[in-house]
Design an enzyme around this catalytic site. Structure first.
Site, PDB file in Angstrom:
ATOM      1  N   SER A   1       0.833  -1.201   0.000  1.00  0.00           N
ATOM      2  CA  SER A   1       0.000   0.000   0.000  1.00  0.00           C
ATOM      3  C   SER A   1       0.874   1.260   0.000  1.00  0.00           C
ATOM      4  O   SER A   1       1.703   1.425  -0.880  1.00  0.00           O
ATOM      5  CB  SER A   1      -0.974  -0.039   1.189  1.00  0.00           C
ATOM      6  OG  SER A   1      -2.047   0.840   1.002  1.00  0.00           O
TER       7      SER A   1
ATOM      8  N   ASP B   1      -5.759  -3.732  -2.549  1.00  0.00           N
ATOM      9  CA  ASP B   1      -4.762  -3.308  -1.556  1.00  0.00           C
ATOM     10  C   ASP B   1      -4.060  -4.499  -0.890  1.00  0.00           C
ATOM     11  O   ASP B   1      -4.703  -5.430  -0.400  1.00  0.00           O
ATOM     12  CB  ASP B   1      -5.467  -2.466  -0.485  1.00  0.00           C
ATOM     13  CG  ASP B   1      -4.501  -1.669   0.360  1.00  0.00           C
ATOM     14  OD1 ASP B   1      -3.655  -2.278   1.028  1.00  0.00           O
ATOM     15  OD2 ASP B   1      -4.593  -0.429   0.330  1.00  0.00           O
TER      16      ASP B   1
END
Length: 290
Positions: free
Chosen positions: A41, A156
């Site tokens: 991320s 993610d």
């Protein structure tokens, strides 16, 4: 010092990822250069930018230039609705930072960790367009549309591997420094409404009876509950993963005085600097022993 490969793992954590810049600054100032960088991320973005040769000063400037208006522009709705935003503006911002670099061209071994939406497993991206890989690793479910890479739908990386120490080991790192910037559940102040205990109904109208020592009931709103659920899940997953694949050194910046947010990074970078300086003697000792 170079007999052992140094791996740097930069975890997910949203705006707290600004602390990664501070950690990199301290390592660079002390001549410690990672041979392997793995990020999830926001950690994928900071780590990818560093691997691509973006200076610490440029990264600090980019973080400090973020404001509320810029954040809002990245969240414009999209269609079809596989995410609130298409993430196109985010991709442009990432490309402005790292250019059109390909991962295999980087001077440092690098991986951006995403999550395969169909299998639920971590998917380390170790080749291809760097900006797209970072964008995939940052695809917060529901907020940004998934990214297609290698025939996979990716979201993610924090969903499956928030602090991917295991990936750094797989890429050949002997000594792993991990930076965990996740929110701890006990840090969260739940937003909601506090109501007095309801005791009576009078003519069909609920009446709140105020009594000495009456216990008030707190009702957190739905967004607070969902955020806390995500916080608990990620922190628990991270703890279990690091128990299975422990780093040699774990850096956990303290954000308690003034937690950063996207529209104001506040003390995020400074928290990273302070935590890295505290870990520096241990890092030097471990490297010298290797």
């Amino acid at each position: 010092m170079k007999d052992r490969k140094i791996g740097l793992v930069l975890g997910s954590g949203g705006a707290r990822g600004s602390a990664h810049v501070g950690v990199l600054r301290v390592l660079e100032e002390n001549g410690i250069t990672p041979d392997v960088i793995v990020g999830t991320s926001m950690g994928a973005e900071v780590g990818g930018a560093y691997a691509a040769g973006v200076s610490i000063e440029e990264m600090e400037s980019a973080w400090r230039s973020i404001n509320f208006a810029k954040v809002v522009k990245t969240l414009l709705p999209t269609f079809p609705w596989s995410g609130w935003s298409s993430g196109k503006r985010v991709l442009r911002m990432i490309r402005d930072l790292v250019g059109n670099t390909r991962i295999e061209e980087l001077p440092i071994t690098y991986a951006a960790v995403a999550t395969d939406l169909e299998t639920g497993l971590p998917y380390p991206i170790t080749s291809g367009d760097l900006a797209t890989a970072i964008r995939a690793s940052e695809s917060v479910p529901g907020l940004f549309s998934p990214v297609q890479i290698d025939g996979r739908l990716l979201i993610d990386g924090g969903v499956s591997d928030p602090v991917p120490v295991d990936v750094a080991r797989q890429l050949g790192a002997d000594t792993v420094i991990a930076v965990d910037v996740l929110v701890r559940p006990e840090e969260v102040r739940l937003g909601g409404v506090t109501l007095p205990d309801l005791r009576e109904r009078f003519l069909g109208i609920t009446k709140a009876i105020a009594r000495e020592g009456a216990r008030e009931r707190f009702h957190p709103h739905v967004l607070a509950v969902m955020f806390q659920m995500s916080t608990i899940f990620q922190k628990r997953l991270s703890a279990l993963a690091m128990k299975a694949y422990p780093p040699d050194i774990l850096i956990q910046p303290d954000f308690s005085p003034d937690p950063p947010c996207y529209s104001d990074v506040k003390n995020g970078i400074e928290a990273g600097i302070a935590a890295a300086k505290q870990a520096l003697p241990q890092i030097r000792r471990l490297i010298s022993e290797g």
